[in-house]
Enzyme design. Structure first.
Site, mmCIF file in Angstrom:
data_model
loop_
_atom_site.group_PDB
_atom_site.id
_atom_site.type_symbol
_atom_site.label_atom_id
_atom_site.label_comp_id
_atom_site.label_asym_id
_atom_site.label_seq_id
_atom_site.Cartn_x
_atom_site.Cartn_y
_atom_site.Cartn_z
ATOM 1 C CG ASP A 1 -3.074 3.514 -2.252
ATOM 2 O OD1 ASP A 1 -3.990 2.784 -2.368
ATOM 3 O OD2 ASP A 1 -2.345 4.117 -1.413
ATOM 4 C CD GLU A 2 -5.515 -0.967 -0.996
ATOM 5 O OE1 GLU A 2 -5.763 -2.027 -0.310
ATOM 6 O OE2 GLU A 2 -5.712 0.149 -0.548
ATOM 7 C CG ASP B 1 -2.109 1.152 1.178
ATOM 8 O OD1 ASP B 1 -3.056 0.715 0.811
ATOM 9 O OD2 ASP B 1 -1.419 2.174 1.632
HETATM 10 N N1 DCP Z 1 -8.553 8.493 -1.766
HETATM 11 C C1 DCP Z 1 -9.722 9.606 -2.141
HETATM 12 N N2 DCP Z 1 -10.730 9.699 -1.049
HETATM 13 C C2 DCP Z 1 -10.872 9.160 -0.078
HETATM 14 C C3 DCP Z 1 -9.794 8.145 0.227
HETATM 15 C C4 DCP Z 1 -8.676 7.935 -0.615
HETATM 16 O O1 DCP Z 1 -9.269 10.347 -2.955
HETATM 17 N N3 DCP Z 1 -11.934 9.509 0.684
HETATM 18 C C5 DCP Z 1 -7.376 8.532 -2.711
HETATM 19 C C6 DCP Z 1 -6.387 9.345 -2.138
HETATM 20 C C7 DCP Z 1 -5.378 8.484 -1.392
HETATM 21 C C8 DCP Z 1 -5.520 7.152 -2.324
HETATM 22 O O2 DCP Z 1 -6.845 7.262 -2.737
HETATM 23 O O3 DCP Z 1 -4.248 9.186 -1.506
HETATM 24 C C9 DCP Z 1 -5.168 5.879 -1.229
HETATM 25 O O4 DCP Z 1 -5.994 5.776 -0.495
HETATM 26 P P1 DCP Z 1 -5.590 5.265 1.271
HETATM 27 O O5 DCP Z 1 -6.669 4.969 1.913
HETATM 28 O O6 DCP Z 1 -4.721 4.088 0.777
HETATM 29 O O7 DCP Z 1 -4.818 6.445 1.789
HETATM 30 P P2 DCP Z 1 -3.297 7.211 1.620
HETATM 31 O O8 DCP Z 1 -2.411 6.428 0.498
HETATM 32 O O9 DCP Z 1 -3.806 8.434 1.313
HETATM 33 O O10 DCP Z 1 -2.623 7.147 2.946
HETATM 34 P P3 DCP Z 1 -2.132 6.084 3.921
HETATM 35 O O11 DCP Z 1 -0.592 6.337 3.870
HETATM 36 O O12 DCP Z 1 -2.714 6.028 4.984
HETATM 37 O O13 DCP Z 1 -2.177 4.720 3.083
HETATM 38 CA CA CA Z 2 -2.262 4.276 0.685
HETATM 39 CA CA CA Z 3 -4.778 2.153 -0.064
#
Ligand code: DCP
Ligand code: CA
Ligand code: CA
Length: 373
Positions: free
Chosen positions: A116-117, A17
């Site tokens: 992203d995963e 992730d």
């Molecule tokens: N995303 C979005 N709206 C949301 C949740 C996520 O647009 N409500 C998008 C932005 C994030 C991406 O999806 O960068 C991946 O979501 P993640 O839940 O994996 O969160 P992040 O990668 O941002 O943070 P973490 O470091 O906690 O994984």
């Molecule tokens: Ca993430």
């Molecule tokens: Ca994710």
């Protein structure tokens, strides 16, 4: 044939992730953002500030800004140096593709789970050894960082569920390994909301039944959980609380790949020494692709050095092909690239592969863009 009860094979699964994905990408392409809180916004366009936060980097999260929050609300929490940027999905999708393509070469099977995963089955690649899996994850993180500048967190476990929970334990740039005999302890202290799929509603219903930790959940009967949540979800929760998840990776057609990899007779320090070997690899690969009746668009190589470190490179071609010469020429160029970039490289094993298939009797390949899981 005599009926034989086959023991279920032990698996080793990675969940990869990306850390604060959209915001990290923005930090990488705009070095002036370094050290500042960064918020990537999905503007709806109705008024200047309507819309939601896509994600925030860790400095912005420290201010209380999180994914899904209304932008206007985030602005109230922001410091004077907080940067708000509009989302640029096409660019993030390109970075995502690079990361997934690096993951492909480090796995036997891959399921892209969101932008992203991804889940990677590495059982064969690691000979069922967690020690090898740990090294493979270190190499993969390094490869992704070199190719894209992005850090990821990796969870390693006996199934998708444990790998997914594990990847979130140490962020950013983390790695958490949970072997089969450690699963019970790993889950014991966690709250039910750590189980993927347990959202606010489920959490509330569990809490109303005095179930707050995964350990509490594991002490409930299957009957009671089915009564509360229905058959499918009741079963899921019952198994999940015990760390049980037998679901397979769902590999999408465009992530299927063919590859041939072998240990070379002698170690190589330049491409010129690899000619004959490469020719035979490419011929074998081409034969296999012909049998599958597919065109392909991407050629990749895998290189393993004398310290057993793995490198990979991929090239997506202008158009689909099924030509053995194209495989050979492209693979050779990619190996040249690796030798130029990694001074002093001594190769022991090398492989060539193709991905991005198109069935020969199919006219177009429809790829779904992405979803947020
Ligand atoms: N995303 C979005 N709206 C949301 C949740 C996520 O647009 N409500 C998008 C932005 C994030 C991406 O999806 O960068 C991946 O979501 P993640 O839940 O994996 O969160 P992040 O990668 O941002 O943070 P973490 O470091 O906690 O994984
Ligand atoms: Ca993430
Ligand atoms: Ca994710």
């Amino acid at each position: 044939m005599a009926e034989q009860k086959t023991k279920k094979q032990k698996r080793i699964i990675f969940h990869v992730d990306c850390d604060y994905f959209f915001a990290q990408i923005e930090e990488k392409r705009k070095p002036e953002l370094s050290g500042k809180p960064v918020v990537v916004c999905v503007y709806s366009g109705r008024t200047a500030d309507s819309g939601a936060v896509g994600t925030a980097n860790y400095a912005a999260r420290a201010l209380g800004i999180n994914s899904g929050m209304p932008i206007a609300f985030a602005k109230k929490k922001a410091s004077s140096d907080t940067i708000f940027l509009p989302i640029d999905l096409p660019y993030y999708a390109k970075v995502s593709e690079k990361i997934i393509s690096a993951c492909l070469h480090f796995s036997d099977k891959l399921q892209k789970a969101s932008i992203d995963e991804a889940f990677l089955d590495v059982t064969q690649k690691c000979n069922e050894s967690y020690q090898k899996a740990r090294q493979l994850a270190i190499d993969l993180k390094k490869e992704i960082l070199e190719q894209t500048g992005i850090t990821v967190s990796v969870g390693i476990g006996p199934n998708k569920l444990i790998a997914k929970i594990a990847s979130g334990r140490k962020k950013p740039d983390g790695m958490t390994v949970v072997q089969e005999n450690e699963v019970k302890n790993f889950l014991a202290g966690m709250l039910v909301k750590e189980i993927p799929g347990v959202g606010k509603k489920t959490e509330e219903l569990l809490s109303a039944n005095r179930i707050t930790t995964i350990k509490d959940l594991s002490e409930e009967s299957l009957e009671k959980l089915v009564k509360l949540f229905g058959k499918a979800k009741g079963n899921y929760l019952f198994n999940a609380s015990r760390g049980i998840d037998e679901s397979e990776l769902e590999e999408s057609a465009d992530k299927k790949r063919l590859s041939v990899i072998r240990t070379m007779k002698t170690d190589c320090t330049e491409v010129a020494q690899m000619n004959e070997y490469l020719e035979s690899l490419c011929t074998e690969l081409h034969l296999r692709a012909s049998k599958q009746n597919v065109f392909f668009k991407t050629v990749f190589i895998i290189a393993i050095d004398t310290h057993l470190e793995t490198f990979s490179r991929a090239k997506t071609l202008e158009s689909k092909t099924d030509s053995v010469d194209t495989i050979f020429v492209t693979a050779k160029k990619l190996f040249e690239e690796i030798f130029t970039q990694k001074k002093g490289l001594i190769l022991r094993r090398a492989g060539v592969g193709v991905i991005n298939f198109l069935e020969k009797n199919q006219k177009t390949s429809q790829k779904s863009l992405f979803d947020f899981a």
